[in-house]
Design an enzyme around this catalytic site. Structure first.
Site, PDB file in Angstrom:
ATOM      1  CG  HIS B 142      -1.688   1.279   1.377  1.00  0.00           C
ATOM      2  ND1 HIS B 142      -2.666   1.691   0.493  1.00  0.00           N
ATOM      3  CD2 HIS B 142      -1.600   2.255   2.316  1.00  0.00           C
ATOM      4  CE1 HIS B 142      -3.154   2.865   0.889  1.00  0.00           C
ATOM      5  NE2 HIS B 142      -2.517   3.225   1.988  1.00  0.00           N
ATOM      6  CD  GLU B 208      -6.934   1.271   7.803  1.00  0.00           C
ATOM      7  OE1 GLU B 208      -6.527   1.194   8.990  1.00  0.00           O
ATOM      8  OE2 GLU B 208      -6.880   2.313   7.120  1.00  0.00           O
ATOM      9  CG  ASP B 240      -9.208   5.366   7.710  1.00  0.00           C
ATOM     10  OD1 ASP B 240      -9.925   6.179   8.294  1.00  0.00           O
ATOM     11  OD2 ASP B 240      -8.029   5.592   7.367  1.00  0.00           O
ATOM     12  CD  GLU B 365      -3.297   0.643  -2.461  1.00  0.00           C
ATOM     13  OE1 GLU B 365      -2.377  -0.169  -2.417  1.00  0.00           O
ATOM     14  OE2 GLU B 365      -4.105   0.809  -1.515  1.00  0.00           O
TER      15      GLU B 365
END
Lengths: 418, 418
Positions: B142, B208, B240, B365
């Protein structure tokens, strides 16, 4: 109407809003009836209780409410200010007016006097349970100084600084009351041979002013600049202790973390906004113009003068009136994305620095990155904090009728790393 | 010794630690007696109560404790898990063992069955009061992807990344339970004509894993890596939510603030660490060697497989086992400076991304900065979130005896900006 407006007259012959108190020794004190900050104290073996400061006494408000002398729905019987702060502005005003009556009208003396506890007999506790803690970065002088020290040769302010009241979340669980010793933090720092771990060798202060939220807001709801005084209950002094070596190595790209999170000290007394009504002054003009949601008319800051003593010697007097972003703008920014407020939220101004060296709010600036030591009267020198050092931050503001309002103090001594 | 170890045998002929439950419909469920996550539910007009999940039921633990079926000093009668989590590991283990007995031994069925509430009849609440919320940044994939997207042509990882488990504090007051709608945030973003204010147009997720602290620590005290399981009670899934346009404009130099603080969603069920005992696996080797306080022997991560559904269609499956920094290292880092822990502290892993495009934990991403839209089965495309979109993150882990442990889900729908 009570007798007090007839009994005393303020400057220019206008009737004063506040009479003389019957509490002994208060004449000339910056903790007179125009101030009345709230705190939480322990007396002997007793539980923590809410009190209000008058002169060198704490008036036991839990006792006063239990005795029916003041009404706040039981909120004053709690061991922290949160329940009272959650009641909202009309109740804050009503309680404050009642306290002025109780402390100025002689007929209340017999009932109230037994509830006064000398401050020398009490231990102060954290005045409120901290919900979220946000730290802003609102002094142009501080941001410029830090930029020059850390990024020499580059523009001292980043492109966003005059558009966005820059801030970040700090650790609420390590906010401690004034007087709590501060253990020197350990952490990683950069060296020519790569990172090492050890006790911070660049331990610093940040002299700040904190705003305490009383009235919450709902998730998804913005708080406009105009609603500042409906949400913010009062003001504390803040020392945002900072380990510059830890901070410098860790802060990219997500901001300060362990360089700050070991301790943040706040004053034991929360000065209600109403005590600062005479301290609001025009804030610096903002150019370029700010976004609509940050436009406050009038654009007001607070005329507080901070004083920082390092081992008992005053080393700087940061002026709060020159802060670029105002507390109302900070609150509007904090919530523009719909983030909700909780009772007990604390947001601090960021380091308060004025344009002169004797007005900066951190030792990083005072010693220009550690390159110009401070010289003390006894011939000793300092760049950053040494074990055993004590730092005390105080502040005053103009009060009504020519009085001065003091904002308590935030003090702490450095203990060696463990 | 109870009968259950004699009644069932696990793989390889060893006696199983867990028998069969008498609760109907649990056979083959990933919420069997090897899982038993805790949550807080409302049933009808009732107050929030602590419960444990078995199959598609919540066992009312407030009721169970009131009936004397399980003992936890009254902690299970609270409306949040905090009091129970504060009891510590021996009590967590004892309660869990007792729950297995109650749910597997037929003689308890008559007393326990009336306390089972079908999940379709309950509304889940935030399982614990969040003290401080910290978000780490512990996936190398990440961090590298973000570096390449935001700083093309530069080294994707900053120099501190393999030495410091980078993290920052987020807003605890806007942590919401799974299912809470997320209102699109408004804020400032950069444009060629200067900053503007409006609804975010690059609204994203971050998949997460969050760790929930039960046992606090004292100010000035470090928590060594080896003490991880004495402090951390369990695991939640975290989304998040991130407004990339707001974040990009605000985050220098103090890190993300309003781009994140509008909402952070957590799963309603907290999976106790004990349910994940079979999921610990060697974490990736760390090179360069880490500082002593971060050295964990054995160096273990968790073999969780996350799954992200965007409007019902699975778009990515992030593998948690490849995270560079482990939860034990994150906890040791968080406290190396003496910062204290409180019951209810939540620290999240940071976005979980694996090496493949189908394993990334953010849409930033997945769509490579919005340049490569995701194509759905119905022919529609997305780069970032649109109003009305729903994202659901689930995860599974290997359990004992060949079972699978599911970690609940964290879901949320985007509502239009206000």
């Amino acid at each position: 109407m009570s007798e007090r407006t007839e009994r005393s007259e303020g400057r220019e012959g206008m009737p004063s809003r506040h009479g003389m108190t019957w509490v002994p020794g208060v004449a000339g004190s910056p903790y007179g009836v125009t101030n009345l900050p709230y705190g939480v104290f322990r007396h002997g073996e007793g539980e923590p209780r809410v009190g209000v400061r008058i002169g060198d006494f704490a008036l036991d408000l839990a006792g006063a409410e239990a005795a029916g002398l003041v009404l706040a729905g039981g909120a004053l019987g709690e061991p922290a200010l949160n329940a009272f702060m959650a009641l909202g502005r009309p109740q804050w005003t009503a309680v404050r007016q009642r306290l002025v009556e109780l402390l100025t009208e002689p007929e209340h003396r017999a009932a109230v006097e037994p509830l006064l506890v000398p401050l020398r007999e009490v231990e102060m506790a954290l005045p409120f349970e901290v919900a979220d803690y946000v730290d802003f970065y609102s002094s142009e002088h501080h941001a410029s100084n830090v930029g020059q020290i850390f990024r020499p040769g580059q523009p001292p302010l980043l492109p966003n600084w005059k558009h966005v009241p820059i801030g970040y979340h700090g650790r609420a669980g390590t906010v401690v009351v004034s007087g709590t010793p501060v253990i020197r933090p350990t952490g990683q720092r950069a060296s020519a041979q790569g990172p090492t771990t050890g006790a911070s060798v660049r331990l610093d202060i940040e002299a700040e002013v904190g705003f305490v939220v009383g009235v919450p807001s709902r998730l998804g709801e913005r708080v406009p600049v105009a609603d500042f005084a409906d949400h913010v209950f009062g003001v504390v002094l803040v020392n945002d202790w900072s380990a510059r070596d830890i901070q410098a190595w860790e802060y990219q790209p997500l901001g300060p973390f362990l360089g700050k999170s070991f301790a943040t000290s706040v004053s034991a007394w929360v000065t209600p906004l109403e005590a600062l009504a005479d301290a609001f002054v025009p804030a610096p003009d903002q150019d370029p113009p700010v976004q609509d949601y940050l436009r406050d008319t009038p654009h007001l800051g607070l005329d507080l003068t901070l004083s920082v003593e390092w081992n008992g010697e005053r080393v700087t007097e940061p002026p709060f009136a020159g802060m670029y972003w105002t507390p109302a703008q900070q609150l509007a920014h904090l919530t523009v994305n719909g983030a909700s407020l909780r009772t007990g939220d604390l947001y601090a101004s960021g380091t308060v620095s004025g344009p002169e060296r004797g007005q900066v709010g951190s030792f990083l600036e005072l010693t220009w990155g550690g390159s110009e030591p401070v010289k003390f009267a006894d011939g000793s020198e300092r760049t950053f904090l040494e074990d055993g050092d004590t730092v005390t931050i105080t502040a005053t503001a103009p009060g009504p009728d020519g009085t001065t309002v003091a904002l308590g103090e935030v003090t702490g001594m450095i203990l060696p790393a463990r």
